[in-house]
Motif scaffolding. Structure first.
Motif, PDB file in Angstrom:
ATOM      1  N   GLU A   1      -2.227  -0.457  -8.126  1.00 25.89           N
ATOM      2  CA  GLU A   1      -1.874  -1.823  -7.751  1.00 25.89           C
ATOM      3  C   GLU A   1      -0.881  -1.845  -6.594  1.00 25.89           C
ATOM      4  OE1 GLU A   1      -1.916  -0.667 -10.803  1.00 25.89           O
ATOM      5  OE2 GLU A   1      -3.251  -1.952 -11.994  1.00 25.89           O
ATOM      6  N   VAL A   2       0.060  -0.889  -6.601  1.00 28.40           N
ATOM      7  CA  VAL A   2       1.049  -0.815  -5.522  1.00 28.40           C
ATOM      8  C   VAL A   2       0.369  -0.534  -4.194  1.00 28.40           C
ATOM      9  CG1 VAL A   2       2.952   0.562  -4.591  1.00 28.40           C
ATOM     10  CG2 VAL A   2       2.982  -0.155  -6.984  1.00 28.40           C
ATOM     11  N   TYR A   3      -0.582   0.408  -4.191  1.00 26.77           N
ATOM     12  CA  TYR A   3      -1.271   0.753  -2.944  1.00 26.77           C
ATOM     13  C   TYR A   3      -2.207  -0.359  -2.485  1.00 26.77           C
ATOM     14  CZ  TYR A   3       0.602   5.466  -2.889  1.00 26.77           C
ATOM     15  OH  TYR A   3       1.453   6.539  -2.807  1.00 26.77           O
ATOM     16  N   ILE A   4      -2.833  -1.057  -3.421  1.00 22.71           N
ATOM     17  CA  ILE A   4      -3.646  -2.206  -3.059  1.00 22.71           C
ATOM     18  C   ILE A   4      -2.777  -3.260  -2.359  1.00 22.71           C
ATOM     19  CG2 ILE A   4      -4.875  -4.202  -3.991  1.00 22.71           C
ATOM     20  CD1 ILE A   4      -6.678  -1.846  -3.949  1.00 22.71           C
ATOM     21  N   HIS A   5      -1.594  -3.514  -2.921  1.00 24.35           N
ATOM     22  CA  HIS A   5      -0.679  -4.485  -2.331  1.00 24.35           C
ATOM     23  C   HIS A   5      -0.266  -4.054  -0.919  1.00 24.35           C
ATOM     24  CE1 HIS A   5       2.550  -7.427  -1.987  1.00 24.35           C
ATOM     25  NE2 HIS A   5       3.375  -6.440  -1.690  1.00 24.35           N
ATOM     26  N   ARG A   6       0.077  -2.780  -0.752  1.00 25.83           N
ATOM     27  CA  ARG A   6       0.498  -2.292   0.557  1.00 25.83           C
ATOM     28  C   ARG A   6      -0.625  -2.418   1.577  1.00 25.83           C
ATOM     29  NH1 ARG A   6       3.312   3.431  -1.259  1.00 25.83           N
ATOM     30  NH2 ARG A   6       5.138   2.551  -2.343  1.00 25.83           N
ATOM     31  N   LEU A   7      -1.841  -2.046   1.148  1.00 15.01           N
ATOM     32  CA  LEU A   7      -2.979  -2.099   2.067  1.00 15.01           C
ATOM     33  C   LEU A   7      -3.312  -3.543   2.431  1.00 15.01           C
ATOM     34  CD1 LEU A   7      -4.993  -0.410   3.639  1.00 15.01           C
ATOM     35  CD2 LEU A   7      -6.488  -0.408   1.631  1.00 15.01           C
ATOM     36  N   ARG A   8      -3.215  -4.449   1.479  1.00 16.57           N
ATOM     37  CA  ARG A   8      -3.444  -5.867   1.774  1.00 16.57           C
ATOM     38  C   ARG A   8      -2.485  -6.354   2.858  1.00 16.57           C
ATOM     39  NH1 ARG A   8      -4.235  -7.671  -4.426  1.00 16.57           N
ATOM     40  NH2 ARG A   8      -6.505  -7.963  -4.434  1.00 16.57           N
ATOM     41  N   ARG A   9      -1.228  -5.963   2.745  1.00 15.17           N
ATOM     42  CA  ARG A   9      -0.228  -6.374   3.730  1.00 15.17           C
ATOM     43  C   ARG A   9      -0.604  -5.857   5.116  1.00 15.17           C
ATOM     44  NH1 ARG A   9       5.023  -7.402   1.800  1.00 15.17           N
ATOM     45  NH2 ARG A   9       5.536  -7.645   4.022  1.00 15.17           N
ATOM     46  N   LYS A  10      -1.072  -4.611   5.172  1.00 13.88           N
ATOM     47  CA  LYS A  10      -1.397  -4.014   6.468  1.00 13.88           C
ATOM     48  C   LYS A  10      -2.685  -4.568   7.062  1.00 13.88           C
ATOM     49  CE  LYS A  10       1.208   0.187   5.536  1.00 13.88           C
ATOM     50  NZ  LYS A  10       1.241   1.667   5.430  1.00 13.88           N
ATOM     51  N   LEU A  11      -3.542  -5.142   6.227  1.00 13.00           N
ATOM     52  CA  LEU A  11      -4.801  -5.716   6.710  1.00 13.00           C
ATOM     53  C   LEU A  11      -4.675  -7.195   7.063  1.00 13.00           C
ATOM     54  CD1 LEU A  11      -7.410  -4.103   4.264  1.00 13.00           C
ATOM     55  CD2 LEU A  11      -6.988  -3.497   6.653  1.00 13.00           C
ATOM     56  N   GLU A  12      -3.478  -7.760   6.936  1.00  8.62           N
ATOM     57  CA  GLU A  12      -3.295  -9.166   7.267  1.00  8.62           C
ATOM     58  C   GLU A  12      -3.670  -9.414   8.724  1.00  8.62           C
ATOM     59  OE1 GLU A  12       0.717 -10.144   6.314  1.00  8.62           O
ATOM     60  OE2 GLU A  12       0.362 -10.229   4.145  1.00  8.62           O
ATOM     61  N   GLY A  13      -4.450 -10.471   8.940  1.00  7.46           N
ATOM     62  CA  GLY A  13      -4.877 -10.804  10.286  1.00  7.46           C
ATOM     63  C   GLY A  13      -6.110 -10.058  10.749  1.00  7.46           C
ATOM     64  N   SER A  14      -6.704  -9.223   9.872  1.00  7.77           N
ATOM     65  CA  SER A  14      -7.852  -8.401  10.264  1.00  7.77           C
ATOM     66  C   SER A  14      -9.187  -9.094  10.015  1.00  7.77           C
ATOM     67  CB  SER A  14      -7.837  -7.076   9.492  1.00  7.77           C
ATOM     68  OG  SER A  14      -8.110  -7.290   8.112  1.00  7.77           O
ATOM     69  N   GLY A  15      -9.167 -10.188   9.248  1.00  6.45           N
ATOM     70  CA  GLY A  15     -10.426 -10.816   8.865  1.00  6.45           C
ATOM     71  C   GLY A  15     -11.125 -10.070   7.743  1.00  6.45           C
ATOM     72  N   THR A  16     -10.415  -9.128   7.112  1.00  7.23           N
ATOM     73  CA  THR A  16     -10.948  -8.346   5.996  1.00  7.23           C
ATOM     74  C   THR A  16      -9.963  -8.433   4.842  1.00  7.23           C
ATOM     75  OG1 THR A  16     -11.968  -6.810   7.556  1.00  7.23           O
ATOM     76  CG2 THR A  16     -11.781  -6.074   5.288  1.00  7.23           C
ATOM     77  N   ALA A  17     -10.450  -8.751   3.658  1.00  2.00           N
ATOM     78  CA  ALA A  17      -9.568  -8.940   2.507  1.00  2.00           C
ATOM     79  C   ALA A  17     -10.022  -8.098   1.326  1.00  2.00           C
ATOM     80  CB  ALA A  17      -9.536 -10.416   2.109  1.00  2.00           C
ATOM     81  N   ILE A  18      -9.058  -7.719   0.493  1.00  2.00           N
ATOM     82  CA  ILE A  18      -9.345  -6.991  -0.744  1.00  2.00           C
ATOM     83  C   ILE A  18      -9.235  -7.973  -1.899  1.00  2.00           C
ATOM     84  CG2 ILE A  18      -8.682  -5.086  -2.255  1.00  2.00           C
ATOM     85  CD1 ILE A  18      -7.298  -3.811   0.182  1.00  2.00           C
ATOM     86  N   ARG A  19     -10.353  -8.245  -2.547  1.00  2.00           N
ATOM     87  CA  ARG A  19     -10.367  -9.195  -3.660  1.00  2.00           C
ATOM     88  C   ARG A  19     -10.331  -8.438  -4.987  1.00  2.00           C
ATOM     89  NH1 ARG A  19     -14.512 -12.002  -6.601  1.00  2.00           N
ATOM     90  NH2 ARG A  19     -16.157 -11.230  -5.218  1.00  2.00           N
ATOM     91  N   THR A  20      -9.487  -8.881  -5.897  1.00  2.00           N
ATOM     92  CA  THR A  20      -9.436  -8.305  -7.237  1.00  2.00           C
ATOM     93  C   THR A  20     -10.522  -8.945  -8.095  1.00  2.00           C
ATOM     94  OG1 THR A  20      -7.048  -7.915  -7.107  1.00  2.00           O
ATOM     95  CG2 THR A  20      -8.035  -7.965  -9.305  1.00  2.00           C
ATOM     96  N   VAL A  21     -11.390  -8.110  -8.650  1.00  3.89           N
ATOM     97  CA  VAL A  21     -12.417  -8.584  -9.571  1.00  3.89           C
ATOM     98  C   VAL A  21     -11.909  -8.255 -10.972  1.00  3.89           C
ATOM     99  CG1 VAL A  21     -14.843  -8.450 -10.252  1.00  3.89           C
ATOM    100  CG2 VAL A  21     -14.199  -8.127  -7.847  1.00  3.89           C
ATOM    101  N   ARG A  22     -11.400  -9.236 -11.639  1.00  5.77           N
ATOM    102  CA  ARG A  22     -10.678  -9.026 -12.896  1.00  5.77           C
ATOM    103  C   ARG A  22     -11.523  -8.248 -13.912  1.00  5.77           C
ATOM    104  NH1 ARG A  22      -6.102 -11.144 -14.223  1.00  5.77           N
ATOM    105  NH2 ARG A  22      -6.282 -12.738 -12.587  1.00  5.77           N
ATOM    106  N   GLY A  23     -10.921  -7.181 -14.437  1.00  5.07           N
ATOM    107  CA  GLY A  23     -11.576  -6.370 -15.445  1.00  5.07           C
ATOM    108  C   GLY A  23     -12.533  -5.329 -14.880  1.00  5.07           C
ATOM    109  N   LEU A  24     -12.776  -5.359 -13.562  1.00  7.39           N
ATOM    110  CA  LEU A  24     -13.724  -4.417 -12.966  1.00  7.39           C
ATOM    111  C   LEU A  24     -13.090  -3.544 -11.900  1.00  7.39           C
ATOM    112  CD1 LEU A  24     -16.886  -6.711 -12.622  1.00  7.39           C
ATOM    113  CD2 LEU A  24     -16.465  -4.935 -14.334  1.00  7.39           C
ATOM    114  N   GLY A  25     -12.430  -4.161 -10.914  1.00 10.20           N
ATOM    115  CA  GLY A  25     -11.843  -3.355  -9.837  1.00 10.20           C
ATOM    116  C   GLY A  25     -11.588  -4.207  -8.608  1.00 10.20           C
ATOM    117  N   TYR A  26     -11.977  -3.682  -7.430  1.00  9.53           N
ATOM    118  CA  TYR A  26     -11.649  -4.336  -6.174  1.00  9.53           C
ATOM    119  C   TYR A  26     -12.871  -4.385  -5.258  1.00  9.53           C
ATOM    120  CZ  TYR A  26      -7.013  -3.334  -7.969  1.00  9.53           C
ATOM    121  OH  TYR A  26      -5.916  -3.245  -8.777  1.00  9.53           O
TER     122      TYR A  26
END
Length: 224
Positions: free
Chosen positions: A192-217
């Motif tokens: 979760e920590v690395y997902i959060h960090r990567l999301r921050r670094k991808l801001e403005g890229s037009g690419t997002a990491i969506r959490t699919v609850r109970g499954l993954g990303y």
């Protein structure tokens, strides 16, 4: 093109290795599953040829682990088991193609070349563009709108995995298995920590990491 041939029958391995070399491939042979897994995870190969009946670590286990860590690596499975359930198991574990023993070498060569063409056609190993995100696996460079991203080894592997599986959900188990090949950041944080960090670094890229609850990303177009 460099191939890994995992085959425990020494006579067959020597014959296939010699024939593949004559066909213009660079071939490294692994005599068991443990060696095959180590080489495939630690070295660069353009394709893996994997016998399922390997000693020490069975081929199906090797296939699953390699597929989790290197989703884009083409894998051709060889087996003496021709039952439908065995073919389905191999394909479900991540095999790109399946060849039952005995086979003629020209068919093996044709299937290898077809998989390599498919990988090149899919952009494997070349720079890829996703919105403002540019990703070059060979050069190990990622940038957003021309600005290089400063990614740690685990962030890089996470982005590589998400991009390779862009239309599919990536589970936490897959992420953990991909990280298992690199110990440089052991204990440095949860997924979760690395997902959060990567999301921050991808801001403005037009690419997002969506959490699919109970499954993954899931990686998708649009801002998170």
């Amino acid at each position: 093109m460099k191939l890994l041939l995992a085959e425990d029958d020494a006579i067959l391995a020597d014959a296939l290795s010699a024939s593949l070399a004559k066909a213009g491939f660079e071939v490294e042979v692994a005599p068991n599953g443990a060696v095959a897994e180590f080489l495939l995870l630690k070295q660069h190969f353009d394709l893996g040829v994997l016998d399922l009946g390997l000693p020490m670590v069975d081929g199906l286990t090797v296939l699953k682990r390699v597929r989790a860590a290197k989703p884009a690596l083409p894998m051709l499975v060889l087996t003496a088991l021709d039952g439908l359930e065995h073919r389905v198991a191999g394909l479900n574990a991540g095999a790109d193609d399946y060849l039952t023993k005995p086979f003629d070498f020209p068919e093996l060569e044709a299937r290898i070349r077809a998989l390599l063409r498919r990988a090149r056609g899919a952009g494997g190993g070349s720079a890829q563009q996703f919105g403002k995100l540019s990703f070059d696996r060979d050069a190990r460079r990622a940038s957003v709108d021309g600005a290089l991203l400063d990614l740690s080894p685990r962030e890089w592997m996470l982005l590589d995995l998400l991009l390779s599986q862009r239309d599919r959900v990536v589970t936490k188990d897959q992420i953990a298995e991909s990280w298992a090949v690199d110990r440089s950041e052991s204990g440095a944080g949860s997924i979760e920590v690395y997902i959060h960090r990567l999301r921050r670094k991808l801001e403005g890229s037009g690419t997002a990491i969506r959490t699919v609850r109970g499954l993954g990303y899931l990686l998708e177009e649009g801002e998170s």
